[in-house]
Enzyme design. Structure first.
Site, PDB file in Angstrom:
ATOM      1  N   ARG A 124       1.243  25.140  -4.168  1.00 55.13           N
ATOM      2  CA  ARG A 124       2.261  24.748  -3.173  1.00 55.13           C
ATOM      3  C   ARG A 124       1.780  23.683  -2.197  1.00 55.13           C
ATOM      4  NH1 ARG A 124       3.859  30.433  -2.704  1.00 55.13           N
ATOM      5  NH2 ARG A 124       5.489  30.725  -4.231  1.00 55.13           N
ATOM      6  N   LYS A 146       4.136   8.553  -0.661  1.00 54.08           N
ATOM      7  CA  LYS A 146       4.966   8.683  -1.866  1.00 54.08           C
ATOM      8  C   LYS A 146       4.066   9.039  -3.033  1.00 54.08           C
ATOM      9  CE  LYS A 146       8.992   5.728  -1.212  1.00 54.08           C
ATOM     10  NZ  LYS A 146       9.660   4.488  -1.667  1.00 54.08           N
ATOM     11  N   GLU A 188       2.853  -7.572  -3.643  1.00 53.21           N
ATOM     12  CA  GLU A 188       3.446  -6.517  -2.801  1.00 53.21           C
ATOM     13  C   GLU A 188       3.277  -6.850  -1.319  1.00 53.21           C
ATOM     14  OE1 GLU A 188       5.425  -4.057  -3.236  1.00 53.21           O
ATOM     15  OE2 GLU A 188       5.224  -3.346  -5.279  1.00 53.21           O
ATOM     16  N   LYS A 230       3.634  -2.027   6.838  1.00 58.55           N
ATOM     17  CA  LYS A 230       4.056  -0.839   6.108  1.00 58.55           C
ATOM     18  C   LYS A 230       4.017   0.394   7.015  1.00 58.55           C
ATOM     19  CE  LYS A 230       4.198   1.924   2.179  1.00 58.55           C
ATOM     20  NZ  LYS A 230       4.100   2.068   0.764  1.00 58.55           N
ATOM     21  N   GLU A 240      12.707   7.534   3.631  1.00 55.46           N
ATOM     22  CA  GLU A 240      13.507   6.487   2.994  1.00 55.46           C
ATOM     23  C   GLU A 240      15.013   6.783   3.009  1.00 55.46           C
ATOM     24  OE1 GLU A 240      11.669   4.510  -0.420  1.00 55.46           O
ATOM     25  OE2 GLU A 240      13.669   4.261  -1.225  1.00 55.46           O
ATOM     26  N   ARG A 244      13.145   2.217   5.240  1.00 57.23           N
ATOM     27  CA  ARG A 244      12.058   2.160   4.250  1.00 57.23           C
ATOM     28  C   ARG A 244      12.508   1.499   2.946  1.00 57.23           C
ATOM     29  NH1 ARG A 244       7.376   6.677   2.951  1.00 57.23           N
ATOM     30  NH2 ARG A 244       6.346   5.443   1.356  1.00 57.23           N
ATOM     31  N   ASN A 248      11.486  -1.826  -0.860  1.00 59.53           N
ATOM     32  CA  ASN A 248      11.948  -1.874  -2.243  1.00 59.53           C
ATOM     33  C   ASN A 248      12.582  -3.206  -2.610  1.00 59.53           C
ATOM     34  OD1 ASN A 248      12.739   0.192  -4.559  1.00 59.53           O
ATOM     35  ND2 ASN A 248      11.712   1.228  -2.876  1.00 59.53           N
ATOM     36  N   HIS A 251      12.631  -4.596  -6.135  1.00 61.53           N
ATOM     37  CA  HIS A 251      12.308  -3.475  -7.028  1.00 61.53           C
ATOM     38  C   HIS A 251      13.488  -3.026  -7.880  1.00 61.53           C
ATOM     39  CE1 HIS A 251       8.652  -3.366  -4.725  1.00 61.53           C
ATOM     40  NE2 HIS A 251       8.200  -2.278  -5.340  1.00 61.53           N
ATOM     41  N   HIS A 255      11.707  -2.812 -11.175  1.00 58.32           N
ATOM     42  CA  HIS A 255      11.454  -1.559 -11.911  1.00 58.32           C
ATOM     43  C   HIS A 255      12.127  -1.587 -13.283  1.00 58.32           C
ATOM     44  CE1 HIS A 255      10.309   1.284  -8.340  1.00 58.32           C
ATOM     45  NE2 HIS A 255       9.286   0.610  -8.797  1.00 58.32           N
ATOM     46  N   HIS A 267       3.256  -4.027 -12.431  1.00 57.56           N
ATOM     47  CA  HIS A 267       4.230  -3.733 -11.383  1.00 57.56           C
ATOM     48  C   HIS A 267       4.489  -4.937 -10.460  1.00 57.56           C
ATOM     49  CE1 HIS A 267       6.481  -1.486  -8.423  1.00 57.56           C
ATOM     50  NE2 HIS A 267       5.652  -1.886  -7.486  1.00 57.56           N
TER      51      HIS A 267
HETATM   52  N1  GLY Z   1       6.214   1.333  -2.184  1.00 63.18           N
HETATM   53  C1  GLY Z   1       7.362   1.488  -1.395  1.00 63.18           C
HETATM   54  C2  GLY Z   1       7.246   2.559  -0.380  1.00 63.18           C
HETATM   55  O1  GLY Z   1       6.186   3.106  -0.136  1.00 63.18           O
HETATM   56  O2  GLY Z   1       8.238   2.901   0.212  1.00 63.18           O
END
Ligand code: GLY
Length: 374
Positions: A124, A146, A188, A230, A240, A244, A248, A251, A255, A267
């Site tokens: 958990r 994430k 990025e 960031k 998000e 946030r 993206n 993306h 993606h 990526h």
């Molecule tokens: N890589 C995008 C984020 O961390 O929200």
């Protein structure tokens, strides 16, 4: 080089720190000894990083006298899967690793996301720290909690928000990083500057030649600016639900391309193509000036060597279909982050991603793929 700490304690009650120094291994063992004196330690890495740094870190941590294990997965996106998550969990269970253990994620984004997700669900949830060894992981994936694995339907489809207790950024790892991987991460960082920090974008533009030659001072500035950007975004919107999403940018298409190429397109490279298409969308939408679009394109294509030909490998319909698996999709409609100018995104009240019609996306894809360079 001096240590630099960025406190992210607004995100998580257990604040965590980022160090940029050339002595991370010593720092990691000190951190573990001080914060987790009675734990066992599990290093999760990949087979390439194991040889370069994993063995050494293992030996250093083992000196604590605590149970220390090292598991490595094959290098590459394929390991970010349910299969490898289960393999790691079974190995930990077989070795009687308890819930007080700490996982040390040593590697790039794949290892960080996978090990972080193992930490999020093992008994958990147990503690973990991130030791990113690629530029991409340093500026992006190791920060913000994430964690995820991919599924055949798309990238990061199953995962959790689970914050590391510390992130150690050490520029020494970049010395062994192949140029392609370096550019992969740089994209990025540049993407973050496009949405949130014009000054840093201009800095990259001015210094791109030296940056690509891995000038240490310039790399350090770029990494720190990206980390700060960031960190601020994640502090304001950890889960998000709004802001946030700007991380993206590029993306939705990126993606889709990454998944369609079966992860042959790295990526960052897929995101760069997505950024160009999505910046074109913003121009066609009347939000972004052509001049800013050309600047973005020039940096990515002319300076960083992004090849538009990869966009021609897929039918627009395939790209659009895959883009619908994006996590920003709402009621079957993919959403896009739209640039307003370099350094700012377009927003409507608290909405940072916007539905765009398939026809408009098709038009932008067409315009980019018809361009006759590389
Ligand atoms: N890589 C995008 C984020 O961390 O929200």
């Amino acid at each position: 080089m001096k240590d630099i700490e960025i406190k992210l304690n607004k995100i998580h009650q257990n604040s965590y720190f980022i160090f940029t120094a050339y002595k991370s291994f010593k720092r990691i063992s000190e951190f573990l000894r001080k914060n987790f004196p009675n734990s066992s330690y599990v290093i999760i890495t990949d087979q390439i990083v194991e040889k370069l740094y994993g063995e050494k870190l293992f030996q250093i941590i083992k000196r604590s006298g605590k149970k220390t294990l090292l598991f490595s997965v094959p290098s590459g996106e394929r390991s970010k899967s349910q299969k490898y998550k289960t393999i790691l969990e079974e190995k930990m269970l077989e070795n009687h690793i308890d819930r007080h253990a700490v996982i040390i994620a040593l590697g790039g984004g794949v290892v960080g996301d996978l090990a972080g997700f193992v930490a999020a669900t093992y008994m958990r949830g147990i503690s973990y720290i991130q030791v990113p060894t690629t530029l991409l992981a340093m500026v992006d994936s190791s920060i913000g909690g994430k964690t995820a694995i991919d599924t055949p339907q798309g990238k990061n489809m199953i995962g959790a928000f689970w914050h590391p207790r510390a992130v150690f950024v050490d520029l020494k790892f970049l010395e062994s990083l192949p140029q392609k991987q370096f550019i992969n991460g740089l994209i990025e960082a540049v993407k973050m500057f496009m949405t949130s920090d014009r000054k840093s974008f201009l800095y990259v533009e001015r210094n791109i030649d030296m940056l690509l030659k891995k000038d240490k001072r310039i790399i350090k500035n770029v990494i720190l600016n990206a980390l700060k950007t960031k960190a601020r975004v994640v502090e304001r919107d950890e889960r998000e639900v709004g802001e946030r999403m700007i991380l993206n940018f590029g993306h939705t298409i990126g993606h889709a391309l990454e998944n369609l190429s079966k992860y042959k397109i790295l990526h960052g490279y897929a995101v760069a193509l997505g950024v160009i298409v999505e910046a074109r969308l913003a121009v066609n939408n009347g939000k972004l000036r052509e001049e800013d679009f050309l600047r973005i394109r020039r940096l990515l294509v002319n300076k960083m060597g992004i090849e538009l030909k990869y966009l021609r490998s897929y039918k627009w319909r395939e790209i659009l279909n895959h883009s619908k698996n994006d996590k920003k999709t709402k009621n079957g409609k993919p959403h896009y982050v739209i640039l307003k100018e370099i350094g700012k995104v377009y927003r409507e009240k608290d909405k940072f991603a916007h539905p765009i019609s398939d026809m408009a996306v098709r038009q932008s894809l067409k315009e980019i793929t018809l361009e006759n360079n590389t």
